[in-house]
Design a protein around this motif. Structure first.
Motif, PDB file in Angstrom:
ATOM      1  N   PRO A  62     -12.609  -3.187  17.887  1.00  0.00           N
ATOM      2  CA  PRO A  62     -13.343  -3.182  16.624  1.00  0.00           C
ATOM      3  C   PRO A  62     -12.612  -2.473  15.483  1.00  0.00           C
ATOM      4  N   LEU A  63     -11.655  -1.597  15.837  1.00  0.00           N
ATOM      5  CA  LEU A  63     -10.968  -0.799  14.824  1.00  0.00           C
ATOM      6  C   LEU A  63      -9.535  -1.241  14.573  1.00  0.00           C
ATOM      7  N   ASP A  64      -9.080  -2.287  15.267  1.00  0.00           N
ATOM      8  CA  ASP A  64      -7.749  -2.858  15.031  1.00  0.00           C
ATOM      9  C   ASP A  64      -6.648  -1.916  15.550  1.00  0.00           C
ATOM     10  N   ASN A  65      -5.400  -2.301  15.335  1.00  0.00           N
ATOM     11  CA  ASN A  65      -4.254  -1.536  15.834  1.00  0.00           C
ATOM     12  C   ASN A  65      -3.168  -1.552  14.766  1.00  0.00           C
ATOM     13  N   LEU A  66      -2.722  -0.366  14.335  1.00  0.00           N
ATOM     14  CA  LEU A  66      -1.760  -0.280  13.244  1.00  0.00           C
ATOM     15  C   LEU A  66      -0.426  -0.928  13.592  1.00  0.00           C
ATOM     16  N   SER A  67      -0.041  -0.929  14.850  1.00  0.00           N
ATOM     17  CA  SER A  67       1.238  -1.529  15.237  1.00  0.00           C
ATOM     18  C   SER A  67       1.232  -3.048  15.097  1.00  0.00           C
ATOM     19  N   HIS A  68       0.032  -3.643  15.219  1.00  0.00           N
ATOM     20  CA  HIS A  68      -0.096  -5.102  15.137  1.00  0.00           C
ATOM     21  C   HIS A  68      -1.470  -5.432  14.562  1.00  0.00           C
ATOM     22  N   PRO A  69      -1.676  -5.181  13.284  1.00  0.00           N
ATOM     23  CA  PRO A  69      -3.014  -5.350  12.712  1.00  0.00           C
ATOM     24  C   PRO A  69      -3.422  -6.817  12.575  1.00  0.00           C
ATOM     25  N   THR A  70      -4.655  -7.095  12.971  1.00  0.00           N
ATOM     26  CA  THR A  70      -5.174  -8.461  12.878  1.00  0.00           C
ATOM     27  C   THR A  70      -6.545  -8.534  12.217  1.00  0.00           C
ATOM     28  N   SER A  71      -7.199  -7.382  12.006  1.00  0.00           N
ATOM     29  CA  SER A  71      -8.554  -7.425  11.444  1.00  0.00           C
ATOM     30  C   SER A  71      -8.716  -6.379  10.337  1.00  0.00           C
ATOM     31  N   VAL A  72      -9.429  -5.282  10.604  1.00  0.00           N
ATOM     32  CA  VAL A  72      -9.805  -4.382   9.506  1.00  0.00           C
ATOM     33  C   VAL A  72      -8.612  -3.650   8.896  1.00  0.00           C
ATOM     34  N   ILE A  73      -7.616  -3.301   9.704  1.00  0.00           N
ATOM     35  CA  ILE A  73      -6.423  -2.664   9.131  1.00  0.00           C
ATOM     36  C   ILE A  73      -5.644  -3.677   8.294  1.00  0.00           C
ATOM     37  N   LYS A  74      -5.552  -4.890   8.794  1.00  0.00           N
ATOM     38  CA  LYS A  74      -4.897  -5.950   8.036  1.00  0.00           C
ATOM     39  C   LYS A  74      -5.582  -6.157   6.687  1.00  0.00           C
ATOM     40  N   GLU A  75      -6.921  -6.132   6.696  1.00  0.00           N
ATOM     41  CA  GLU A  75      -7.680  -6.291   5.459  1.00  0.00           C
ATOM     42  C   GLU A  75      -7.442  -5.107   4.519  1.00  0.00           C
ATOM     43  N   ALA A  76      -7.403  -3.897   5.084  1.00  0.00           N
ATOM     44  CA  ALA A  76      -7.164  -2.700   4.271  1.00  0.00           C
ATOM     45  C   ALA A  76      -5.784  -2.756   3.628  1.00  0.00           C
ATOM     46  N   GLU A  77      -4.799  -3.249   4.363  1.00  0.00           N
ATOM     47  CA  GLU A  77      -3.444  -3.363   3.808  1.00  0.00           C
ATOM     48  C   GLU A  77      -3.386  -4.427   2.717  1.00  0.00           C
ATOM     49  N   ALA A  78      -4.110  -5.510   2.895  1.00  0.00           N
ATOM     50  CA  ALA A  78      -4.130  -6.551   1.865  1.00  0.00           C
ATOM     51  C   ALA A  78      -4.775  -6.033   0.582  1.00  0.00           C
ATOM     52  N   LEU A  79      -5.832  -5.252   0.720  1.00  0.00           N
ATOM     53  CA  LEU A  79      -6.480  -4.653  -0.452  1.00  0.00           C
ATOM     54  C   LEU A  79      -5.548  -3.673  -1.150  1.00  0.00           C
ATOM     55  N   ALA A  80      -4.787  -2.906  -0.369  1.00  0.00           N
ATOM     56  CA  ALA A  80      -3.835  -1.966  -0.960  1.00  0.00           C
ATOM     57  C   ALA A  80      -2.744  -2.710  -1.718  1.00  0.00           C
ATOM     58  N   ALA A  81      -2.224  -3.786  -1.134  1.00  0.00           N
ATOM     59  CA  ALA A  81      -1.204  -4.582  -1.823  1.00  0.00           C
ATOM     60  C   ALA A  81      -1.740  -5.119  -3.143  1.00  0.00           C
ATOM     61  N   ASP A  82      -2.959  -5.625  -3.140  1.00  0.00           N
ATOM     62  CA  ASP A  82      -3.576  -6.164  -4.343  1.00  0.00           C
ATOM     63  C   ASP A  82      -3.768  -5.067  -5.395  1.00  0.00           C
ATOM     64  N   ALA A  83      -4.233  -3.898  -4.961  1.00  0.00           N
ATOM     65  CA  ALA A  83      -4.491  -2.803  -5.896  1.00  0.00           C
ATOM     66  C   ALA A  83      -3.223  -2.314  -6.559  1.00  0.00           C
ATOM     67  N   PHE A  84      -2.119  -2.305  -5.828  1.00  0.00           N
ATOM     68  CA  PHE A  84      -0.865  -1.772  -6.337  1.00  0.00           C
ATOM     69  C   PHE A  84       0.061  -2.855  -6.897  1.00  0.00           C
ATOM     70  N   GLY A  85      -0.388  -4.092  -6.922  1.00  0.00           N
ATOM     71  CA  GLY A  85       0.426  -5.153  -7.491  1.00  0.00           C
ATOM     72  C   GLY A  85       1.632  -5.517  -6.659  1.00  0.00           C
ATOM     73  N   ALA A  86       1.506  -5.391  -5.332  1.00  0.00           N
ATOM     74  CA  ALA A  86       2.597  -5.723  -4.416  1.00  0.00           C
ATOM     75  C   ALA A  86       2.250  -6.981  -3.637  1.00  0.00           C
ATOM     76  N   ASP A  87       3.258  -7.567  -2.996  1.00  0.00           N
ATOM     77  CA  ASP A  87       2.982  -8.716  -2.119  1.00  0.00           C
ATOM     78  C   ASP A  87       2.441  -8.256  -0.776  1.00  0.00           C
ATOM     79  N   ASP A  88       2.930  -7.112  -0.309  1.00  0.00           N
ATOM     80  CA  ASP A  88       2.485  -6.564   0.972  1.00  0.00           C
ATOM     81  C   ASP A  88       2.423  -5.052   0.866  1.00  0.00           C
TER      82      ASP A  88
END
Length: 490
Positions: A62-88
């Motif tokens: 339920p909490l995902d895995n930072l080494s291979h994110p597929t769910s909530v961590i992946k979503e958090a990283e996508a939001l961070a990329a969007d907020a900072f104007g990056a691709d990833d």
């Protein structure tokens, strides 16, 4: 926030939501960590609180895995990329040290060279040691009155690029510890014309992405990758950071592979959720927040300059070359005309007034003004500085007139670090090649790095810094009576 729109809903906090659901689920843990939601460590739980220990958890579905994110961590990283104007974007829980090293490892391999200023953080030079990369140093310049190292002049970087077309990347600090900013856009264009990547250490620049009227952020200016210390000015927990990237010169999948070479497989969810929460706060209210931070810093600067003796410098030092811009949130204060070294003011603030500044060096001290400060804290700092001058001030000092020591590189950092070495009385090391670092911390910029000749200039600075009470780190001998140098014949 700066005037920009987002592609994603920045009010979302997927990792925070997942951890809140975990807390409510009342799961019985038969996994690590062994404190079992704090029940097995009453003293630790009492100190940090049950709320904290209950979500100090390990990776699970339920909490995902930072080494291979597929769910909530992946979503958090996508939001961070969007907020900072990056691709990833990648959540980093090994501090910006880990992000800096991942950037360098992602674009350079053993035997490659990289163009960088010598006043980089030790994490960058450590990357050269680990990977066998060859440094090409660009002199950042010294301010003649303040004695601080500056930014890389774009002219100097372009000359280094022309002289070393084999280099794989250009690495820069933006801003420096003191708030000095480089012309990132021009350097990025020059690097790209030569087929090189542009890497930015933005450890002190998270607020550039959200505050109005601040210098341009590296992603906006064309950098390929940037390491951002969210914990320094963005409001997340200590040791949490972001690695931002723009696609084209390197694959995000390869970067993840590089990160996983050294990043723990037991990632702290406390650090990761703090990044998720801080990113949301910055995206939603960053403009308002940093307008207040800027106002506080400017007010403090004006009040400190009224005291006399101190010089809290700002945009007036911009010269368009070594000082392309200035971060006005940095409360950098030159202390020499009070007759006190920066480190002396730093120590007095802490020991006599209960104020912990960020750091002090020979001629300057730095107070970080950020999201958690208010007018009361600023007034207390100003009053304390005034009292320090009244009680301890004396005729202005003439200290060593520079903070940057021009390196004399005799070996690559990796060659010297792994060479056979021997301890030598520190006073007898002039002319020898250092096998280890010597630096004042903070800020962690080496005075000597492995492979560099110990010059009289460097030795004088080291001994003076020690005498004035700077925390001198790096050597195996923590008392700095001896320094390991490369044995003759190496």
């Amino acid at each position: 926030m700066k005037d920009k729109s987002y592609k994603l809903d920045q009010s979302a906090a997927p990792l925070l939501n997942a951890m809140s659901e975990y807390r409510k689920s009342r799961v019985v843990p038969f996994d690590v960590p062994g404190h079992k939601q704090g029940r097995g460590t009453p003293e630790l739980t009492g100190f940090l609180g049950k709320q904290c220990l209950s979500v100090d958890v390990n990776s699970m579905k339920p909490l995902d895995n930072l080494s291979h994110p597929t769910s909530v961590i992946k979503e958090a990283e996508a939001l961070a990329a969007d907020a900072f104007g990056a691709d990833d974007a990648f959540l980093i829980i090994g501090g910006t040290t880990a992000a800096v090293q991942a950037m360098i490892f992602s674009v350079c391999k053993r035997g490659d060279s990289i163009i960088l200023p010598r006043n980089v953080h030790k994490s960058a030079i450590n990357a050269l040691i680990l990977c066998g990369i060859i440094p090409i140093y660009v002199d950042p310049g010294i301010h003649p009155e303040l004695g601080i190292s500056l930014g890389m002049c774009a002219d100097g970087v372009e000359a280094a690029i022309a002289a070393h077309p084999e280099a794989k990347a250009v690495f820069l600090n933006n801003p420096t510890y003191y708030g000095i900013c480089t012309d990132v856009g021009r350097i990025a264009r020059a690097a790209h014309r030569a087929g090189m990547a542009l890497l930015a250490d933005e450890a002190h620049g998270a607020h550039f992405y959200f505050g109005r009227g601040l210098p341009p952020a590296a992603m906006e200016a064309g950098a390929d990758m940037s390491a951002v210390s969210m914990h320094k000015t963005g409001g997340s927990l200590t040791q949490s950071s972001l690695l931002l990237m723009r696609r084209g010169r390197v694959s995000p999948d390869y970067v993840r592979t590089i990160i996983n070479l050294t990043q723990t497989t037991s990632a702290s969810y406390l650090l990761m959720v703090s990044l998720d929460i801080a990113r949301r706060a910055l995206a939603m209210k960053g403009g308002e927040t940093f307008a207040r931070v800027t106002e506080l810093a400017e007010y403090a600067r004006g009040e400190i300059n009224k005291i006399g003796g101190y010089y809290a410098f700002s945009r007036e030092i911009i010269d368009g070359r070594h000082i392309f811009d200035f971060d006005v949130t940095k409360l950098s204060v030159n202390t020499l005309k009070t007759g006190l070294a920066g480190i002396e003011v730093y120590d007095l603030l802490r020991d006599d007034y209960g104020i912990q500044a960020e750091f002090g060096d020979m001629g300057n001290m730095l107070a970080i003004v950020s999201v958690g400060d208010d007018r009361y804290a600023i007034e207390r700092l100003v009053a304390s500085l005034s009292e320090i001058k009244r009680l301890h001030g004396r005729d202005g000092l003439k200290l060593l007139d520079h903070e940057y020591i021009t390196p004399v590189v005799r070996m690559t950092p990796q060659e010297a670090f792994y060479a056979e070495s021997e301890p030598v009385d520190v006073g007898e090391t002039v002319g020898k090649i250092s096998a280890e670092f010597v630096m004042c911390y903070p800020p962690g910029i080496p005075i000597l790095a492995p492979g560099e000749e110990v010059t009289e200039e460097a030795l004088d600075y080291i001994l003076y810094a020690k005498e004035k009470g700077c925390l001198v780190m790096g050597p195996q001998d923590m008392e700095l009576k001896k320094l390991y140098t490369v044995k003759r014949g190496e």
